[in-house]
Motif scaffolding. Structure first.
Motif, PDB file in Angstrom:
ATOM      1  N   PRO A  34       0.787  -1.228   0.000  1.00 29.45           N
ATOM      2  CA  PRO A  34       0.000   0.000   0.000  1.00 29.45           C
ATOM      3  C   PRO A  34       0.826   1.288   0.000  1.00 29.45           C
ATOM      4  O   PRO A  34       0.312   2.334  -0.352  1.00 29.45           O
ATOM      5  CB  PRO A  34      -0.838  -0.110   1.279  1.00 29.45           C
ATOM      6  N   THR A  58      -0.810   2.574   8.435  1.00 28.73           N
ATOM      7  CA  THR A  58      -1.435   3.050   7.197  1.00 28.73           C
ATOM      8  C   THR A  58      -2.925   2.752   7.243  1.00 28.73           C
ATOM      9  O   THR A  58      -3.341   1.747   7.818  1.00 28.73           O
ATOM     10  CB  THR A  58      -0.805   2.411   5.942  1.00 28.73           C
ATOM     11  N   ILE A  60      -4.591   2.561   4.344  1.00 30.42           N
ATOM     12  CA  ILE A  60      -4.943   2.040   3.024  1.00 30.42           C
ATOM     13  C   ILE A  60      -4.508   0.591   2.815  1.00 30.42           C
ATOM     14  O   ILE A  60      -4.594   0.085   1.713  1.00 30.42           O
ATOM     15  CB  ILE A  60      -4.372   2.934   1.905  1.00 30.42           C
ATOM     16  N   GLY A  61      -4.069  -0.075   3.855  1.00 31.07           N
ATOM     17  CA  GLY A  61      -3.678  -1.474   3.743  1.00 31.07           C
ATOM     18  C   GLY A  61      -4.865  -2.396   3.912  1.00 31.07           C
ATOM     19  O   GLY A  61      -6.023  -1.971   4.002  1.00 31.07           O
ATOM     20  N   ARG A  62      -4.585  -3.665   4.017  1.00 28.75           N
ATOM     21  CA  ARG A  62      -5.617  -4.701   4.138  1.00 28.75           C
ATOM     22  C   ARG A  62      -6.551  -4.486   5.328  1.00 28.75           C
ATOM     23  O   ARG A  62      -7.739  -4.772   5.259  1.00 28.75           O
ATOM     24  CB  ARG A  62      -4.933  -6.055   4.259  1.00 28.75           C
ATOM     25  N   ALA A  69       1.582  -1.726   7.510  1.00 32.22           N
ATOM     26  CA  ALA A  69       2.232  -2.388   6.377  1.00 32.22           C
ATOM     27  C   ALA A  69       3.665  -2.703   6.804  1.00 32.22           C
ATOM     28  O   ALA A  69       4.368  -1.829   7.310  1.00 32.22           O
ATOM     29  CB  ALA A  69       2.226  -1.484   5.153  1.00 32.22           C
ATOM     30  N   TRP A  83       7.825  -4.846   0.517  1.00 30.65           N
ATOM     31  CA  TRP A  83       6.608  -5.130   1.277  1.00 30.65           C
ATOM     32  C   TRP A  83       6.564  -6.604   1.648  1.00 30.65           C
ATOM     33  O   TRP A  83       6.806  -7.486   0.812  1.00 30.65           O
ATOM     34  CB  TRP A  83       5.393  -4.759   0.435  1.00 30.65           C
ATOM     35  N   ASP A  86       0.592  -7.092   5.399  1.00 30.61           N
ATOM     36  CA  ASP A  86      -0.091  -6.180   6.317  1.00 30.61           C
ATOM     37  C   ASP A  86      -0.428  -6.916   7.611  1.00 30.61           C
ATOM     38  O   ASP A  86      -0.694  -8.120   7.598  1.00 30.61           O
ATOM     39  CB  ASP A  86      -1.378  -5.648   5.687  1.00 30.61           C
TER      40      ASP A  86
END
Length: 88
Positions: A34, A58, A60-62, A69, A83, A86
């Motif tokens: 993300p 974050t 906007i991650g899973r 993340a 990466w 998450d």
């Protein structure tokens, strides 16, 4: 990515009005996940060495808000953090 492109990147956690990297600071590029493409300011953060991984908050991650993340330094290039997934 050449040095000029690298220095134009957006820094993780920076204010929207002042997103760019600063001269005299050390950065690692986040790759994948993300936060792909963001720069992580690593100046003086790790003391004696590069960490095995970092878990960065974050939304906007899973897992959305409250999630993190996870990124780890690339073995062949510590200026790139790949990466790993998450977590909550």
């Amino acid at each position: 990515m050449d040095e000029a492109d690298f220095m134009r990147g957006r820094v993780y956690g920076a204010e929207h009005g002042d997103p760019g990297p600063r001269t005299g600071r050390a950065y690692a590029q986040l790759v994948g996940g993300p936060l792909d493409g963001l720069l992580l300011d690593v100046t003086g953060t790790f003391g004696t060495g590069v960490p095995e991984s970092v878990a960065l908050p974050t939304e906007i991650g899973r897992y959305g808000p409250g999630g993190r993340a996870v990124y780890a330094p690339r073995p062949t290039d510590a200026r790139r953090f790949d990466w790993q997934g998450d977590i909550r």
